[in-house]
Design a protein around this motif. Structure first.
Motif, PDB file in Angstrom:
ATOM      1  N   LYS A 124       0.807  -1.207   0.000  1.00 56.14           N
ATOM      2  CA  LYS A 124       0.000   0.000   0.000  1.00 56.14           C
ATOM      3  C   LYS A 124       0.851   1.272   0.000  1.00 56.14           C
ATOM      4  O   LYS A 124       0.322   2.376   0.115  1.00 56.14           O
ATOM      5  N   ARG A 125       2.133   1.128  -0.088  1.00 56.09           N
ATOM      6  CA  ARG A 125       3.013   2.281  -0.057  1.00 56.09           C
ATOM      7  C   ARG A 125       2.915   3.059  -1.363  1.00 56.09           C
ATOM      8  O   ARG A 125       2.959   2.466  -2.446  1.00 56.09           O
ATOM      9  N   ASP A 126       2.792   4.377  -1.270  1.00 60.04           N
ATOM     10  CA  ASP A 126       2.715   5.245  -2.437  1.00 60.04           C
ATOM     11  C   ASP A 126       4.121   5.743  -2.748  1.00 60.04           C
ATOM     12  O   ASP A 126       4.629   6.669  -2.096  1.00 60.04           O
ATOM     13  N   PHE A 127       4.743   5.113  -3.733  1.00 55.75           N
ATOM     14  CA  PHE A 127       6.114   5.475  -4.064  1.00 55.75           C
ATOM     15  C   PHE A 127       6.197   6.857  -4.691  1.00 55.75           C
ATOM     16  O   PHE A 127       7.200   7.563  -4.549  1.00 55.75           O
ATOM     17  N   LEU A 128       5.156   7.277  -5.403  1.00 58.79           N
ATOM     18  CA  LEU A 128       5.183   8.607  -6.010  1.00 58.79           C
ATOM     19  C   LEU A 128       5.146   9.702  -4.952  1.00 58.79           C
ATOM     20  O   LEU A 128       5.819  10.722  -5.077  1.00 58.79           O
ATOM     21  N   GLN A 129       4.362   9.441  -3.904  1.00 57.80           N
ATOM     22  CA  GLN A 129       4.253  10.458  -2.857  1.00 57.80           C
ATOM     23  C   GLN A 129       5.527  10.548  -2.022  1.00 57.80           C
ATOM     24  O   GLN A 129       5.926  11.630  -1.588  1.00 57.80           O
ATOM     25  N   THR A 130       6.162   9.418  -1.780  1.00 58.29           N
ATOM     26  CA  THR A 130       7.385   9.430  -0.963  1.00 58.29           C
ATOM     27  C   THR A 130       8.583   9.996  -1.707  1.00 58.29           C
ATOM     28  O   THR A 130       9.510  10.495  -1.089  1.00 58.29           O
ATOM     29  N   THR A 131       8.562   9.903  -3.027  1.00 58.19           N
ATOM     30  CA  THR A 131       9.692  10.425  -3.798  1.00 58.19           C
ATOM     31  C   THR A 131       9.573  11.899  -4.115  1.00 58.19           C
ATOM     32  O   THR A 131      10.523  12.494  -4.634  1.00 58.19           O
ATOM     33  N   VAL A 132       8.426  12.506  -3.830  1.00 58.14           N
ATOM     34  CA  VAL A 132       8.275  13.937  -4.098  1.00 58.14           C
ATOM     35  C   VAL A 132       9.117  14.720  -3.086  1.00 58.14           C
ATOM     36  O   VAL A 132       9.110  14.437  -1.884  1.00 58.14           O
ATOM     37  N   MET A 133       9.822  15.706  -3.591  1.00 54.80           N
ATOM     38  CA  MET A 133      10.669  16.527  -2.735  1.00 54.80           C
ATOM     39  C   MET A 133       9.815  17.468  -1.899  1.00 54.80           C
ATOM     40  O   MET A 133       9.031  18.260  -2.439  1.00 54.80           O
ATOM     41  N   VAL A 134       9.941  17.361  -0.581  1.00 51.53           N
ATOM     42  CA  VAL A 134       9.214  18.232   0.328  1.00 51.53           C
ATOM     43  C   VAL A 134      10.147  19.364   0.742  1.00 51.53           C
ATOM     44  O   VAL A 134      11.240  19.102   1.259  1.00 51.53           O
ATOM     45  N   PRO A 135       9.784  20.600   0.497  1.00 50.73           N
ATOM     46  CA  PRO A 135      10.686  21.705   0.866  1.00 50.73           C
ATOM     47  C   PRO A 135      10.858  21.794   2.379  1.00 50.73           C
ATOM     48  O   PRO A 135       9.891  21.678   3.137  1.00 50.73           O
ATOM     49  N   LYS A 136      12.100  21.974   2.805  1.00 51.01           N
ATOM     50  CA  LYS A 136      12.406  22.055   4.229  1.00 51.01           C
ATOM     51  C   LYS A 136      12.148  23.458   4.734  1.00 51.01           C
ATOM     52  O   LYS A 136      12.564  24.451   4.124  1.00 51.01           O
ATOM     53  N   LYS A 137      11.441  23.529   5.848  1.00 52.49           N
ATOM     54  CA  LYS A 137      11.105  24.821   6.413  1.00 52.49           C
ATOM     55  C   LYS A 137      12.346  25.425   7.058  1.00 52.49           C
ATOM     56  O   LYS A 137      12.982  24.813   7.921  1.00 52.49           O
ATOM     57  N   PRO A 138      12.747  26.633   6.655  1.00 54.94           N
ATOM     58  CA  PRO A 138      13.957  27.220   7.244  1.00 54.94           C
ATOM     59  C   PRO A 138      13.729  27.647   8.688  1.00 54.94           C
ATOM     60  O   PRO A 138      12.609  27.977   9.096  1.00 54.94           O
ATOM     61  N   LYS A 139      14.804  27.632   9.444  1.00 59.33           N
ATOM     62  CA  LYS A 139      14.733  28.057  10.839  1.00 59.33           C
ATOM     63  C   LYS A 139      14.695  29.581  10.911  1.00 59.33           C
ATOM     64  O   LYS A 139      15.316  30.268  10.102  1.00 59.33           O
ATOM     65  N   ALA A 140      13.958  30.062  11.893  1.00 56.89           N
ATOM     66  CA  ALA A 140      13.842  31.513  12.064  1.00 56.89           C
ATOM     67  C   ALA A 140      15.185  32.086  12.503  1.00 56.89           C
ATOM     68  O   ALA A 140      15.807  31.605  13.450  1.00 56.89           O
ATOM     69  N   SER A 141      15.627  33.110  11.789  1.00 58.77           N
ATOM     70  CA  SER A 141      16.909  33.731  12.079  1.00 58.77           C
ATOM     71  C   SER A 141      16.832  35.210  11.755  1.00 58.77           C
ATOM     72  O   SER A 141      15.907  35.678  11.086  1.00 58.77           O
ATOM     73  N   CYS A 142      17.806  35.942  12.258  1.00 61.01           N
ATOM     74  CA  CYS A 142      17.889  37.373  11.995  1.00 61.01           C
ATOM     75  C   CYS A 142      19.298  37.711  11.545  1.00 61.01           C
ATOM     76  O   CYS A 142      20.271  37.086  11.974  1.00 61.01           O
ATOM     77  N   VAL A 143      19.402  38.702  10.658  1.00 58.89           N
ATOM     78  CA  VAL A 143      20.685  39.170  10.139  1.00 58.89           C
ATOM     79  C   VAL A 143      21.061  40.413  10.931  1.00 58.89           C
ATOM     80  O   VAL A 143      20.322  41.397  10.952  1.00 58.89           O
ATOM     81  N   ASN A 144      22.210  40.369  11.601  1.00 59.02           N
ATOM     82  CA  ASN A 144      22.601  41.466  12.486  1.00 59.02           C
ATOM     83  C   ASN A 144      23.832  42.219  12.013  1.00 59.02           C
ATOM     84  O   ASN A 144      24.317  43.096  12.716  1.00 59.02           O
ATOM     85  N   THR A 145      24.381  41.898  10.862  1.00 55.42           N
ATOM     86  CA  THR A 145      25.514  42.640  10.315  1.00 55.42           C
ATOM     87  C   THR A 145      25.261  42.938   8.846  1.00 55.42           C
ATOM     88  O   THR A 145      24.421  42.311   8.191  1.00 55.42           O
ATOM     89  N   LYS A 146      26.017  43.869   8.316  1.00 55.49           N
ATOM     90  CA  LYS A 146      25.861  44.244   6.914  1.00 55.49           C
ATOM     91  C   LYS A 146      26.451  43.205   5.969  1.00 55.49           C
ATOM     92  O   LYS A 146      26.181  43.228   4.769  1.00 55.49           O
ATOM     93  N   LYS A 147      27.260  42.271   6.511  1.00 54.39           N
ATOM     94  CA  LYS A 147      27.841  41.226   5.680  1.00 54.39           C
ATOM     95  C   LYS A 147      26.976  39.974   5.631  1.00 54.39           C
ATOM     96  O   LYS A 147      27.376  38.982   5.035  1.00 54.39           O
ATOM     97  N   GLY A 148      25.808  40.018   6.231  1.00 60.48           N
ATOM     98  CA  GLY A 148      24.892  38.897   6.141  1.00 60.48           C
ATOM     99  C   GLY A 148      25.057  37.851   7.211  1.00 60.48           C
ATOM    100  O   GLY A 148      24.645  36.701   7.021  1.00 60.48           O
ATOM    101  N   HIS A 149      25.657  38.197   8.356  1.00 62.04           N
ATOM    102  CA  HIS A 149      25.824  37.224   9.432  1.00 62.04           C
ATOM    103  C   HIS A 149      24.469  36.925  10.056  1.00 62.04           C
ATOM    104  O   HIS A 149      23.739  37.837  10.467  1.00 62.04           O
ATOM    105  N   LYS A 150      24.116  35.640  10.139  1.00 59.11           N
ATOM    106  CA  LYS A 150      22.822  35.220  10.658  1.00 59.11           C
ATOM    107  C   LYS A 150      22.965  34.692  12.077  1.00 59.11           C
ATOM    108  O   LYS A 150      24.002  34.151  12.453  1.00 59.11           O
ATOM    109  N   GLN A 151      21.893  34.843  12.814  1.00 60.57           N
ATOM    110  CA  GLN A 151      21.821  34.326  14.181  1.00 60.57           C
ATOM    111  C   GLN A 151      20.430  33.733  14.390  1.00 60.57           C
ATOM    112  O   GLN A 151      19.425  34.378  14.078  1.00 60.57           O
TER     113      GLN A 151
END
Length: 252
Positions: free
Chosen positions: A107-134
């Motif tokens: 009963k496994r749906d191989f089409l559904q399991t092979t679909v790429m699920v986008p990963k939710k990014p972690k909440a972060s903030c940029v605190n420098t002008k060079k793009g440093h994230k925290q």
């Protein structure tokens, strides 16, 4: 006999004098010198060479050859087959009549399991002008700890310690009441005593400030020393009353 001493202008000073011979005492020679010399000679020849006294000379047929001191690989035994590279036996070949299992459904749906699920990014903030994230989770910018269930509650170890302190205090008060020797001062009495000590210190300090600058007599010095001792004792008593909450006095 000591020689005669003449004045500097005397004629006798012009007579040449023979230099006095200084006789030196004989040089000290230890009585153990012959024994030390003999012992030194006995042990000197034993360490005269850096190696053994009799060294076997190399034979002429063992001369040094080129690359003789380089590490050599181990020699292979002749009984091992040349084409054999591994000691482990390979798995047997699959037989011709060994057919795979057919008709198995899932009963496994191989089409559904092979679909790429986008990963939710972690909440972060940029605190420098060079793009440093925290990451916001550990940055302290978002309410993380106040959302816990036990936020604001007293920890268990503090409850146990406070309970132990309360029990020990009750036991001590009960013991003091049974003995009827000490009396506990109430908060009003402690506050009144503290205010009285501070008022007394102010009076002594006012009197100390009015002392003359020149203490030329013994009575003035004694009076100044007595005032300083009383003020220092009052300061100790005031700090004692401010430090402790519970104070006992003799029950007369």
């Amino acid at each position: 006999m000591s020689e005669a001493i003449y004045p500097p202008e005397s004629v006798y000073n012009c007579i040449p004098k023979e230099p006095d011979e200084i006789k030196k005492p004989p040089r000290y020679v230890s009585m153990y010198r012959p024994a030390v010399i003999l012992e030194h000679k006995l042990t000197k020849d034993a360490k005269k060479t850096m190696g053994p006294q009799k060294l076997e000379l190399p034979s002429p047929d063992k001369y040094l050859k080129k690359h003789s001191k380089q590490p050599q690989p181990p020699q292979k035994s002749e009984d091992v087959h040349k084409t054999c590279t591994s000691t482990m036996r390979k798995p047997p070949v699959t037989a011709r009549n060994n057919n795979p299992l057919m008709g198995i459904q899932t009963k496994r749906d191989f089409l559904q399991t092979t679909v790429m699920v986008p990963k939710k990014p972690k909440a972060s903030c940029v605190n420098t002008k060079k793009g440093h994230k925290q990451l916001l989770e550990n940055s302290g910018l978002v309410p993380k700890y106040i959302m816990k269930k036990d936020y604001g509650e007293v920890p268990e170890y503090l409850r146990q310690r406070n309970e132990a302190e309360r029990k020990s205090k009750e036991e001590h008060e009960h013991f003091v009441k049974e003995q009827k020797v000490m009396k506990e001062l109430s908060d009003e009495e402690q506050q009144a005593t503290l205010e009285g000590l501070k008022k007394k210190w102010d009076e002594l300090h006012h009197e100390y400030q009015g002392l003359p600058l020149l203490t030329d007599t013994l009575s003035k010095k004694d009076h100044k020393i007595r005032l300083e001792e009383k003020m220092s004792q009052l300061e100790k008593d005031i700090s004692f009353f401010e430090r402790f909450k519970t104070i006992y006095i003799p029950n007369n």
